[in-house]
Scaffold this motif. Sequence first.
Motif, PDB file in Angstrom:
ATOM      1  N   LEU A   7       0.841  -1.296   0.029  1.00  0.00           N
ATOM      2  CA  LEU A   7      -0.053  -0.109   0.086  1.00  0.00           C
ATOM      3  C   LEU A   7       0.702   1.322  -0.146  1.00  0.00           C
ATOM      4  O   LEU A   7       0.614   2.386  -0.436  1.00  0.00           O
ATOM      5  CB  LEU A   7      -0.944  -0.073   1.251  1.00  0.00           C
ATOM      6  CG  LEU A   7      -2.065  -1.059   1.190  1.00  0.00           C
ATOM      7  CD1 LEU A   7      -2.820  -1.171   2.485  1.00  0.00           C
ATOM      8  CD2 LEU A   7      -2.982  -0.900   0.031  1.00  0.00           C
ATOM      9  N   LEU A   8       1.991   1.294   0.892  1.00  0.00           N
ATOM     10  CA  LEU A   8       2.809   2.346   0.800  1.00  0.00           C
ATOM     11  C   LEU A   8       3.424   2.657  -0.568  1.00  0.00           C
ATOM     12  O   LEU A   8       3.516   3.815  -1.214  1.00  0.00           O
ATOM     13  CB  LEU A   8       3.953   2.187   2.004  1.00  0.00           C
ATOM     14  CG  LEU A   8       5.142   3.290   2.051  1.00  0.00           C
ATOM     15  CD1 LEU A   8       4.094   4.711   2.712  1.00  0.00           C
ATOM     16  CD2 LEU A   8       6.048   3.058   3.312  1.00  0.00           C
ATOM     17  N   GLY A   9       3.853   1.591  -1.258  1.00  0.00           N
ATOM     18  CA  GLY A   9       4.596   1.601  -2.459  1.00  0.00           C
ATOM     19  C   GLY A   9       3.617   2.472  -3.624  1.00  0.00           C
ATOM     20  O   GLY A   9       3.582   3.066  -4.540  1.00  0.00           O
ATOM     21  N   PHE A  10       2.152   1.954  -3.407  1.00  0.00           N
ATOM     22  CA  PHE A  10       1.074   2.314  -4.461  1.00  0.00           C
ATOM     23  C   PHE A  10       0.871   3.439  -4.301  1.00  0.00           C
ATOM     24  O   PHE A  10       0.790   4.413  -5.259  1.00  0.00           O
ATOM     25  CB  PHE A  10      -0.139   1.282  -4.042  1.00  0.00           C
ATOM     26  CG  PHE A  10      -1.173   1.773  -4.971  1.00  0.00           C
ATOM     27  CD1 PHE A  10      -1.511   1.235  -6.213  1.00  0.00           C
ATOM     28  CD2 PHE A  10      -2.167   2.579  -4.508  1.00  0.00           C
ATOM     29  CE1 PHE A  10      -2.339   1.858  -7.150  1.00  0.00           C
ATOM     30  CE2 PHE A  10      -3.363   2.907  -5.234  1.00  0.00           C
ATOM     31  CZ  PHE A  10      -3.489   2.400  -6.422  1.00  0.00           C
ATOM     32  N   GLN A  40      10.191  12.486   4.005  1.00  0.00           N
ATOM     33  CA  GLN A  40       9.223  11.808   5.097  1.00  0.00           C
ATOM     34  C   GLN A  40       8.770  10.484   4.837  1.00  0.00           C
ATOM     35  O   GLN A  40       8.935   9.494   5.812  1.00  0.00           O
ATOM     36  CB  GLN A  40       8.291  12.676   5.545  1.00  0.00           C
ATOM     37  CG  GLN A  40       8.715  14.295   5.967  1.00  0.00           C
ATOM     38  CD  GLN A  40       7.652  15.058   6.015  1.00  0.00           C
ATOM     39  OE1 GLN A  40       6.366  14.824   5.982  1.00  0.00           O
ATOM     40  NE2 GLN A  40       7.767  16.370   6.591  1.00  0.00           N
ATOM     41  N   GLN A  41       8.176  10.100   3.698  1.00  0.00           N
ATOM     42  CA  GLN A  41       7.809   8.784   3.417  1.00  0.00           C
ATOM     43  C   GLN A  41       9.007   7.870   3.462  1.00  0.00           C
ATOM     44  O   GLN A  41       8.774   6.600   4.130  1.00  0.00           O
ATOM     45  CB  GLN A  41       7.099   8.813   1.981  1.00  0.00           C
ATOM     46  CG  GLN A  41       5.506   9.560   2.130  1.00  0.00           C
ATOM     47  CD  GLN A  41       5.051   9.557   0.650  1.00  0.00           C
ATOM     48  OE1 GLN A  41       5.602   8.999  -0.291  1.00  0.00           O
ATOM     49  NE2 GLN A  41       3.850   9.959   0.679  1.00  0.00           N
ATOM     50  N   GLN A  42      10.061   8.120   2.722  1.00  0.00           N
ATOM     51  CA  GLN A  42      11.051   7.241   2.633  1.00  0.00           C
ATOM     52  C   GLN A  42      11.587   6.883   4.085  1.00  0.00           C
ATOM     53  O   GLN A  42      11.926   6.042   4.693  1.00  0.00           O
ATOM     54  CB  GLN A  42      12.243   7.572   1.721  1.00  0.00           C
ATOM     55  CG  GLN A  42      11.959   7.841   0.444  1.00  0.00           C
ATOM     56  CD  GLN A  42      12.985   8.416  -0.334  1.00  0.00           C
ATOM     57  OE1 GLN A  42      14.146   8.910   0.052  1.00  0.00           O
ATOM     58  NE2 GLN A  42      12.810   8.140  -1.909  1.00  0.00           N
ATOM     59  N   GLU A  63      12.176   4.019   8.845  1.00  0.00           N
ATOM     60  CA  GLU A  63      11.586   3.657  10.219  1.00  0.00           C
ATOM     61  C   GLU A  63      10.923   2.426  10.641  1.00  0.00           C
ATOM     62  O   GLU A  63      10.979   1.618  11.483  1.00  0.00           O
ATOM     63  CB  GLU A  63      11.125   5.003  10.918  1.00  0.00           C
ATOM     64  CG  GLU A  63      12.142   6.011  11.104  1.00  0.00           C
ATOM     65  CD  GLU A  63      11.162   7.403  11.701  1.00  0.00           C
ATOM     66  OE1 GLU A  63      10.047   7.447  11.807  1.00  0.00           O
ATOM     67  OE2 GLU A  63      11.910   8.374  11.808  1.00  0.00           O
ATOM     68  N   ALA A  64       9.987   2.294   9.640  1.00  0.00           N
ATOM     69  CA  ALA A  64       9.158   1.168   9.885  1.00  0.00           C
ATOM     70  C   ALA A  64       9.762  -0.321   9.603  1.00  0.00           C
ATOM     71  O   ALA A  64       9.625  -1.145  10.236  1.00  0.00           O
ATOM     72  CB  ALA A  64       7.914   1.126   8.808  1.00  0.00           C
ATOM     73  N   GLN A  65      10.772  -0.018   8.317  1.00  0.00           N
ATOM     74  CA  GLN A  65      11.463  -1.214   8.215  1.00  0.00           C
ATOM     75  C   GLN A  65      12.595  -1.441   9.339  1.00  0.00           C
ATOM     76  O   GLN A  65      12.836  -2.425   9.870  1.00  0.00           O
ATOM     77  CB  GLN A  65      12.355  -0.913   7.000  1.00  0.00           C
ATOM     78  CG  GLN A  65      13.238  -2.224   6.613  1.00  0.00           C
ATOM     79  CD  GLN A  65      13.906  -1.864   5.299  1.00  0.00           C
ATOM     80  OE1 GLN A  65      13.992  -0.762   4.496  1.00  0.00           O
ATOM     81  NE2 GLN A  65      14.668  -2.918   4.599  1.00  0.00           N
ATOM     82  N   LEU A  66      13.117  -0.354  10.045  1.00  0.00           N
ATOM     83  CA  LEU A  66      13.790  -0.436  11.080  1.00  0.00           C
ATOM     84  C   LEU A  66      13.371  -0.972  12.270  1.00  0.00           C
ATOM     85  O   LEU A  66      13.902  -1.992  12.901  1.00  0.00           O
ATOM     86  CB  LEU A  66      14.641   0.925  11.447  1.00  0.00           C
ATOM     87  CG  LEU A  66      15.701   0.873  12.583  1.00  0.00           C
ATOM     88  CD1 LEU A  66      16.831   0.115  12.198  1.00  0.00           C
ATOM     89  CD2 LEU A  66      16.197   2.370  12.781  1.00  0.00           C
ATOM     90  N   ALA A  67      12.211  -0.618  12.460  1.00  0.00           N
ATOM     91  CA  ALA A  67      11.272  -0.857  13.600  1.00  0.00           C
ATOM     92  C   ALA A  67      10.995  -2.621  13.525  1.00  0.00           C
ATOM     93  O   ALA A  67      10.954  -3.175  14.565  1.00  0.00           O
ATOM     94  CB  ALA A  67       9.868  -0.205  13.900  1.00  0.00           C
ATOM     95  N   GLU A  68      10.790  -2.810  12.234  1.00  0.00           N
ATOM     96  CA  GLU A  68      10.383  -4.313  11.907  1.00  0.00           C
ATOM     97  C   GLU A  68      11.601  -5.006  12.055  1.00  0.00           C
ATOM     98  O   GLU A  68      11.351  -6.175  12.602  1.00  0.00           O
ATOM     99  CB  GLU A  68       9.927  -4.261  10.306  1.00  0.00           C
ATOM    100  CG  GLU A  68       9.426  -5.757   9.925  1.00  0.00           C
ATOM    101  CD  GLU A  68       8.309  -6.185  10.548  1.00  0.00           C
ATOM    102  OE1 GLU A  68       8.091  -7.359  10.838  1.00  0.00           O
ATOM    103  OE2 GLU A  68       7.342  -5.540  11.498  1.00  0.00           O
ATOM    104  N   GLN A  69      12.866  -4.596  11.666  1.00  0.00           N
ATOM    105  CA  GLN A  69      14.122  -5.177  11.902  1.00  0.00           C
ATOM    106  C   GLN A  69      14.204  -5.496  13.303  1.00  0.00           C
ATOM    107  O   GLN A  69      14.599  -6.613  13.872  1.00  0.00           O
ATOM    108  CB  GLN A  69      15.079  -4.567  11.150  1.00  0.00           C
ATOM    109  CG  GLN A  69      15.002  -4.750   9.632  1.00  0.00           C
ATOM    110  CD  GLN A  69      16.141  -3.979   8.992  1.00  0.00           C
ATOM    111  OE1 GLN A  69      17.026  -3.218   9.530  1.00  0.00           O
ATOM    112  NE2 GLN A  69      16.361  -4.014   7.860  1.00  0.00           N
ATOM    113  N   GLN A  70      14.171  -4.254  14.134  1.00  0.00           N
ATOM    114  CA  GLN A  70      14.330  -4.272  15.557  1.00  0.00           C
ATOM    115  C   GLN A  70      13.310  -5.386  16.228  1.00  0.00           C
ATOM    116  O   GLN A  70      13.628  -6.072  17.086  1.00  0.00           O
ATOM    117  CB  GLN A  70      13.970  -3.035  16.182  1.00  0.00           C
ATOM    118  CG  GLN A  70      15.348  -2.068  15.820  1.00  0.00           C
ATOM    119  CD  GLN A  70      14.984  -0.830  16.488  1.00  0.00           C
ATOM    120  OE1 GLN A  70      14.201  -0.505  16.908  1.00  0.00           O
ATOM    121  NE2 GLN A  70      15.878   0.441  16.446  1.00  0.00           N
TER     122      GLN A  70
END
Length: 344
Positions: free
Chosen positions: A31-34, A96-98, A103-110
Motif C-alpha cells: 500500500l505504501l509503494g502504491f 518523510q515517506q522514505q 523507520e518502519a523497516q528499522l522497527a520491523e528489523q528491531q
Amino acid sequence: MIRKNSEYPLQPPRERGTGRAFAFALVMHALLGFFLYHGIQWQNSTPEGAEAELWTEVPDTAIPRPVPPPVPVPAAPAPPVRDEQADIALQEKKRQQQEAAREAQLAEQQRQQKLQAQQEAEAKRQQQLAAEQAAQLAAQKAAAAKQKQQQQQADKQKQQQLAEQQKQQQLKEQQLKEQQQEQQKQAEAEAQKKADAQKAAKAKAQADAAAQAKKLDAERRARLAQMQGLATGGTGSTTSDGLGKSGTGSGSGGTAASPGFNDKVQRRVHPNVIWSGPTEGLATEISVRCAPSGTILSAAIKRSSGNPEWDAAALRAVRQSDPLPQDTDGKTPASFTIRMVPAG
C-alpha cells in the motif's frame, strides 16, 4: 521458527501470529509503494493547453458569403510550469515517506531481532531446562542405580547372614544331637551298669541266701544234734515235750498260731519278692520251721505252682525274711505253711 536439534529433545513453544504479522507487513509495504507511485505521477503530469476563439462585431451590410474558418494549427504544448514550492513539498513528503518507510523497516528489523533474541533466549532457556532435566534424570538414574546396588548388597548381606544363621542353627542342632546321643549312651551305660549291679546284687543275694540257707541248715542240724544229745542223756518226759515243741507248731504238743499271724508273715515276706514274669495262676505253698525267736530253721516247697522260677523266687523271699515275726504270745510257731502268690 527454531530449527530442531537432535541433542535437545525439548523445543521452545512456537510463537503464535508470526505468519500473520509478516503478511500484514507485506500488505502495508505494498500500500505504501502504491500511494508513493501515484502521488509522484500526479505531481509530475503535464498541464493541458487551453483553446479560445475571438469574435468581432460585423457591421450590418450585405451578407457576404461565409468564408470557411482556417484550420486551427495545434499549438505546441507549453513546457510544464514547475512550482518550486510544490517540488520542495513533494520532495519533503517523499523524504518523510522514505524516512517513515526506513523507520518502519528499522522497527520491523528491531522487532524481528527482538523476536529472534526472545526466541534464542527461549531456546537457550529450553536448552538449559532440558539440560537440567537431563541432569536431574541422570542423577535420578544414578541414585536409583545406587539404591538398587545398595539394596542388592543389603539382600546379599542378608542372605549371607541368613545362611550363617542356618549354618549356626545346623551346628547347634548337630551339637545338641551329639549331646543327646552322648547322654543316651551314658544313660544306656548307666542303665547297663545298673542292670549289671542289680544282676550282681541279685546273684549276691542268691549267694547270700544260699549261704544263709546252708548256715541255717547247719544250725538246724547242730540244734537237732544237740536236741538228740539232750534227749539221749535226759528223761523221757523232757524228750517228749522237746520234740513236740520242735515238731509242728500247730500239731500235738505245740501251740496254734493266732488268726493275725499269717498277715504278719505275708507283710514281712512279700516286700522281698523279686518277680517280673507272669502272675496269673501262680500259687506256691512253702513249709517253714522256725525257732521261737523267729529264726528260720528250714524252708521248703510243699506244693509247687508249676513254674520253677516263681517257686524259687517265693522260696528266696521267705529265706530273706529271716527272722519271721512273732505271734501274740511273743513266740513264733515251730512250723507253719506260707502260701505265696505274686502281687498283681
